[in-house]
Design an enzyme around this catalytic site. Sequence first.
Site, PDB file in Angstrom:
ATOM      1  N   GLY A  60      19.430  32.427  14.344  1.00 12.80           N
ATOM      2  CA  GLY A  60      20.646  33.117  14.744  1.00 12.80           C
ATOM      3  C   GLY A  60      20.567  33.618  16.169  1.00 12.80           C
ATOM      4  O   GLY A  60      19.719  33.173  16.944  1.00 12.80           O
ATOM      5  N   VAL A 167      19.105  13.557  36.592  1.00 15.79           N
ATOM      6  CA  VAL A 167      19.003  14.071  37.963  1.00 15.79           C
ATOM      7  C   VAL A 167      17.559  13.909  38.416  1.00 15.79           C
ATOM      8  O   VAL A 167      16.633  14.393  37.754  1.00 15.79           O
ATOM      9  CB  VAL A 167      19.437  15.552  38.032  1.00 15.79           C
ATOM     10  CG1 VAL A 167      19.245  16.101  39.438  1.00 15.79           C
ATOM     11  CG2 VAL A 167      20.892  15.691  37.596  1.00 15.79           C
ATOM     12  N   ARG A 292       5.477  36.308  16.146  1.00 12.47           N
ATOM     13  CA  ARG A 292       5.082  34.917  15.934  1.00 12.47           C
ATOM     14  C   ARG A 292       3.634  34.689  16.335  1.00 12.47           C
ATOM     15  O   ARG A 292       2.921  33.921  15.712  1.00 12.47           O
ATOM     16  CB  ARG A 292       6.001  34.003  16.751  1.00 12.47           C
ATOM     17  CG  ARG A 292       7.392  33.982  16.157  1.00 12.47           C
ATOM     18  CD  ARG A 292       8.347  33.158  16.958  1.00 12.47           C
ATOM     19  NE  ARG A 292       9.597  33.048  16.208  1.00 12.47           N
ATOM     20  CZ  ARG A 292      10.649  32.370  16.624  1.00 12.47           C
ATOM     21  NH1 ARG A 292      10.607  31.752  17.785  1.00 12.47           N
ATOM     22  NH2 ARG A 292      11.738  32.308  15.897  1.00 12.47           N
ATOM     23  N   ARG A 435       8.180  35.299  22.368  1.00 13.40           N
ATOM     24  CA  ARG A 435       9.636  35.380  22.204  1.00 13.40           C
ATOM     25  C   ARG A 435       9.982  35.763  20.778  1.00 13.40           C
ATOM     26  O   ARG A 435       9.451  35.196  19.829  1.00 13.40           O
ATOM     27  CB  ARG A 435      10.309  34.044  22.551  1.00 13.40           C
ATOM     28  CG  ARG A 435      11.823  34.136  22.373  1.00 13.40           C
ATOM     29  CD  ARG A 435      12.511  32.865  22.716  1.00 13.40           C
ATOM     30  NE  ARG A 435      12.182  31.762  21.829  1.00 13.40           N
ATOM     31  CZ  ARG A 435      12.629  31.640  20.575  1.00 13.40           C
ATOM     32  NH1 ARG A 435      13.378  32.586  20.022  1.00 13.40           N
ATOM     33  NH2 ARG A 435      12.298  30.585  19.862  1.00 13.40           N
TER      34      ARG A 435
END
Length: 463
Positions: A60, A167, A292, A435
């Site tokens: 989410g 690119v 984590r 994170r």
Amino acid sequence: MADFQPLSASQLADSYDAVIIGSGGTGLSAAIQATELGLKVAVLEKETALGGNTNRASSGMNAAETNVQLHHGVIDNVADFFHETYKDGGKLNDKDMLGYFVYHSAPAIDWLADHGIKLDDITITGGMSKKRTHRPASMAPIGGFLVKSLLRVIAEEKIPVFNETKVTKLSQAEDGRVNGVEVEANGTKKHIAAKAVILATGGFGASKDYMKRFRPDLLDYKTTNQPGATGDGLKLGEQVGAELMQMNLIQVHPTVQQDNPHVYLIGEAVRGEGAILINGEGKRFVNELNTRKIVSNAITALPEHSAYLILDQGIRDHVKAVEFYDQVGLVVHGDTIEDLAKKIKVDSANLQATVATWNEAVKNQKDTEFNRTTGMDRGIEKPGFFAIHIAPAIHYTMGGLHINTKTQVLDGNGDVIKGLFAAGEVAGGLHGNNRVGGNSIAETIIFGRQAGQQVTLYTQSLN
């Protein structure tokens, strides 16, 4: 997305106000925001499929002090969101970036809702004290839902998106400002002039080159990233003198099913809604909703270097992604806990005792074994019972291009490289050394929008 057709490179114009490289959540948000502010933009994607790593996100989008939270009776505080993320990131997060992020999280939820993209349900991920992970009411995995929804808006606003267009180089004026890109498509090369370029190319989780350079210890790890996550934006930035930062900070995700050639990330929402982790003896060994980093290290330390997620039908009902995991053959079924233990070859008495102890902990809201305090809304009691075999894999690259809160890319002296902007996983600094689940999707929208706004201000200043 079946009904959105990207354009072929033959239809590229010779110039745009802004060229956006990458079609994940960041690139699409930036394109929509800049277009709505009056810019002529193009989105360039090297892969055939659109959406990049965003497609793979399942939990989410984190945000604090939203109306959605209040509708669910959750009273939150942006300052708590800041401090928890800062602590979870080992206090290595860029504080200015983090401040901008948390204070612009609720407006990002509103901005999506204004475009008919509603995230009306909430759950929780590791390292957070409150339910701030927003997702669609259908509980569908956030990534695919978001890409599909943003592409709907892109189509409505007639924003050109080109796929299979790589690119290869940024062009610069004599004064150093970035003023266009060189692209390769269908074997032909073309120069496109642009007043500004936004790098929204994602991370380098699938790049053996960057792993070798910064984290050789992870070279043999599998990755949850799509094959295109090879750090292209970092290479383009490095060519024009951009500074890379915190490149050694790479997140390993604890729960990844990797017994098949295709690697599947098992989203944190499975634990957020009540699943537990067990080792080869059928026992819990960690607070499943710790960061984590901690959970991954605990699994790697086990003799088997892997573990099982254990859940029941009640948990499954709250995480629609489990239907998909089951469809692709990742879920082991048992009629009873005893039956499940046999199928995954762990000690049946141990597993039954583990689940009974856990259910007691949920009932009393006190986990005396591992002090878990979140994801305890329901026990593991409702037949059937399920297990998913998991182990850690490379998931997210916290480091990247050094940017400021305006998404301007900085060089080694800390000076702005004019005309070059970056947002999303290609940029470093926001997450510190870990994170938090739900923060990457939030980052794509928050900083994608910011890039769109700042590019508009920058191009206006050139006129």
